[in-house]
Scaffold this motif. Sequence first.
Motif, PDB file in Angstrom:
ATOM      1  N   MET A 102       4.205   2.618 -98.109  1.00 48.86           N
ATOM      2  CA  MET A 102       4.629   3.747 -98.553  1.00 48.86           C
ATOM      3  C   MET A 102       3.890   4.745 -99.641  1.00 48.86           C
ATOM      4  SD  MET A 102       8.768   3.287 -98.506  1.00 48.86           S
ATOM      5  CE  MET A 102       9.193   4.813 -99.042  1.00 48.86           C
ATOM      6  N   PHE A 103       3.612   3.856-100.571  1.00 49.81           N
ATOM      7  CA  PHE A 103       3.104   4.759-101.945  1.00 49.81           C
ATOM      8  C   PHE A 103       1.544   4.493-102.044  1.00 49.81           C
ATOM      9  CE2 PHE A 103       7.512   3.604-102.847  1.00 49.81           C
ATOM     10  CZ  PHE A 103       7.898   4.805-102.485  1.00 49.81           C
ATOM     11  N   SER A 104       0.720   5.280-101.915  1.00 45.38           N
ATOM     12  CA  SER A 104      -0.776   5.317-101.979  1.00 45.38           C
ATOM     13  C   SER A 104      -1.164   5.911-103.332  1.00 45.38           C
ATOM     14  CB  SER A 104      -1.398   5.913-100.604  1.00 45.38           C
ATOM     15  OG  SER A 104      -0.991   7.280-100.638  1.00 45.38           O
ATOM     16  N   ASN A 105      -2.492   5.554-103.631  1.00 43.92           N
ATOM     17  CA  ASN A 105      -2.881   5.779-104.943  1.00 43.92           C
ATOM     18  C   ASN A 105      -3.610   7.039-105.139  1.00 43.92           C
ATOM     19  OD1 ASN A 105      -3.781   5.343-107.478  1.00 43.92           O
ATOM     20  ND2 ASN A 105      -5.517   3.876-107.279  1.00 43.92           N
ATOM     21  N   ILE A 106      -2.734   8.343-104.708  1.00 43.43           N
ATOM     22  CA  ILE A 106      -3.093   9.400-104.513  1.00 43.43           C
ATOM     23  C   ILE A 106      -3.758  10.264-106.061  1.00 43.43           C
ATOM     24  CG2 ILE A 106      -2.602  11.804-104.001  1.00 43.43           C
ATOM     25  CD1 ILE A 106      -0.699  10.604-101.729  1.00 43.43           C
ATOM     26  N   GLY A 107      -2.784   9.833-107.087  1.00 43.05           N
ATOM     27  CA  GLY A 107      -3.095  10.398-108.350  1.00 43.05           C
ATOM     28  C   GLY A 107      -4.288  10.054-108.798  1.00 43.05           C
ATOM     29  N   ILE A 244      -5.311   1.570 -92.088  1.00 41.17           N
ATOM     30  CA  ILE A 244      -5.371   2.129 -90.891  1.00 41.17           C
ATOM     31  C   ILE A 244      -4.186   2.488 -90.448  1.00 41.17           C
ATOM     32  CG2 ILE A 244      -6.331   1.272 -88.677  1.00 41.17           C
ATOM     33  CD1 ILE A 244      -8.260   0.564 -90.494  1.00 41.17           C
ATOM     34  N   ALA A 245      -3.343   1.963 -90.402  1.00 38.54           N
ATOM     35  CA  ALA A 245      -1.826   2.691 -89.590  1.00 38.54           C
ATOM     36  C   ALA A 245      -1.482   3.718 -90.577  1.00 38.54           C
ATOM     37  CB  ALA A 245      -0.838   1.594 -89.742  1.00 38.54           C
ATOM     38  N   GLY A 246      -1.700   3.851 -91.725  1.00 35.76           N
ATOM     39  CA  GLY A 246      -1.221   5.022 -92.666  1.00 35.76           C
ATOM     40  C   GLY A 246      -1.919   6.179 -92.355  1.00 35.76           C
ATOM     41  N   PRO A 247      -3.199   6.369 -92.282  1.00 36.67           N
ATOM     42  CA  PRO A 247      -3.571   7.826 -91.824  1.00 36.67           C
ATOM     43  C   PRO A 247      -3.603   8.170 -90.304  1.00 36.67           C
ATOM     44  CG  PRO A 247      -5.653   5.911 -92.266  1.00 36.67           C
ATOM     45  CD  PRO A 247      -3.998   5.628 -92.842  1.00 36.67           C
ATOM     46  N   LEU A 248      -3.455   6.974 -89.536  1.00 40.17           N
ATOM     47  CA  LEU A 248      -3.064   7.315 -88.120  1.00 40.17           C
ATOM     48  C   LEU A 248      -1.670   7.901 -87.981  1.00 40.17           C
ATOM     49  CD1 LEU A 248      -4.783   4.301 -86.299  1.00 40.17           C
ATOM     50  CD2 LEU A 248      -5.634   6.845 -86.449  1.00 40.17           C
ATOM     51  N   LEU A 249      -0.694   7.471 -88.661  1.00 41.19           N
ATOM     52  CA  LEU A 249       0.530   7.810 -88.854  1.00 41.19           C
ATOM     53  C   LEU A 249       0.596   9.007 -89.302  1.00 41.19           C
ATOM     54  CD1 LEU A 249       3.641   6.743 -88.113  1.00 41.19           C
ATOM     55  CD2 LEU A 249       3.776   5.902 -90.182  1.00 41.19           C
TER      56      LEU A 249
END
Length: 326
Positions: A102-107, A244-249
């Motif tokens: 769920m949580f990605s290293n966006i910061g 892989i699934a994260g950006p595709l989703l």
Amino acid sequence: MDLFLHIILTSIVPILLLTFMGVLLDRWFHLDLRTLSKLNFYLFLPAYILKSFYITDLTRESFEIFGCALIILFANSALAGIVAKWQGYNLGKTEIVRNAVMFSNIGNLGVALGTFVFANEPYVIDGATPYLHDGVIAIIATFIIQTIFCNSLGFYQAGKGQLSTAESLRTILHIPIMYCVPISILAHYYSPIDLTQTIIWGPLDIFGRCFVGAAMLTLGVQLNRTPWNFLKKDVMITSFLRLIAGPLLALIVVLPVTMYYIPLSAIAAQSIIIAYSVPSAVNTALMAVEMNNNPELATQIVLATTVLSSFTMPLAILLAYYVFPL
């Protein structure tokens, strides 16, 4: 190739070096992991959030991005839950995998990556960078949603395998980061004084700048006490879901929303895809350590996704660019 190498050299390598320093320091001095965790969650991270959100200006499109980010966030949660059930994970392990997906290293990575992408070709026009501001703002809008839920729902999920519901909620309510986002946003829009000109801004800025380094050192300390096995099945499955699934989703959600409901700009749509292509958030490992819930697995996932993202992020950037052309 230039983009690929730049991402590795400017984003991935520095993070790995900081983590390696944590490994070395723990081997030499055997650092207190619990103290490091407390410093992160009760001092450095609150300062980082207060500073970041106070200086951020939100636009109307930011709230449209909030909606997309929420849908993607809980779609990732559902996907992680389905895979965890298929693999037969227990409750604690399921929630650690759910947090990592769920949580990605966006910061840390997301904003830096977006800054580089939108400040270079093919986004440069006559030497100017007209898309840079909108691209970074869109990534920060996604970061706001991630931060709010990571530091509330994420903490609750990390504790579900070890604590009762009441104990998890009590722990969350005692953590200052729960209150940092609303306080900083309210101060930004309604404070009669400019906090950047007051005496509290200096310490806030200093402690906020400490967060990334301290978080990666803490991760290195945990890694030093964890068997190194990135090829472990559970780590690879979660890494696939995140990278892989994260950006595709995210693409599956943003594409119909942009076409049939909210007319998001191409830059905003690309930014959302980029934001969800980065590795698992360092906080997911720190929360696992704080809650003593599968900290070894959480640490290995963060490190594995960080290393592997150097190969997958450029692909996600190209995908976003060609699906949402300018």
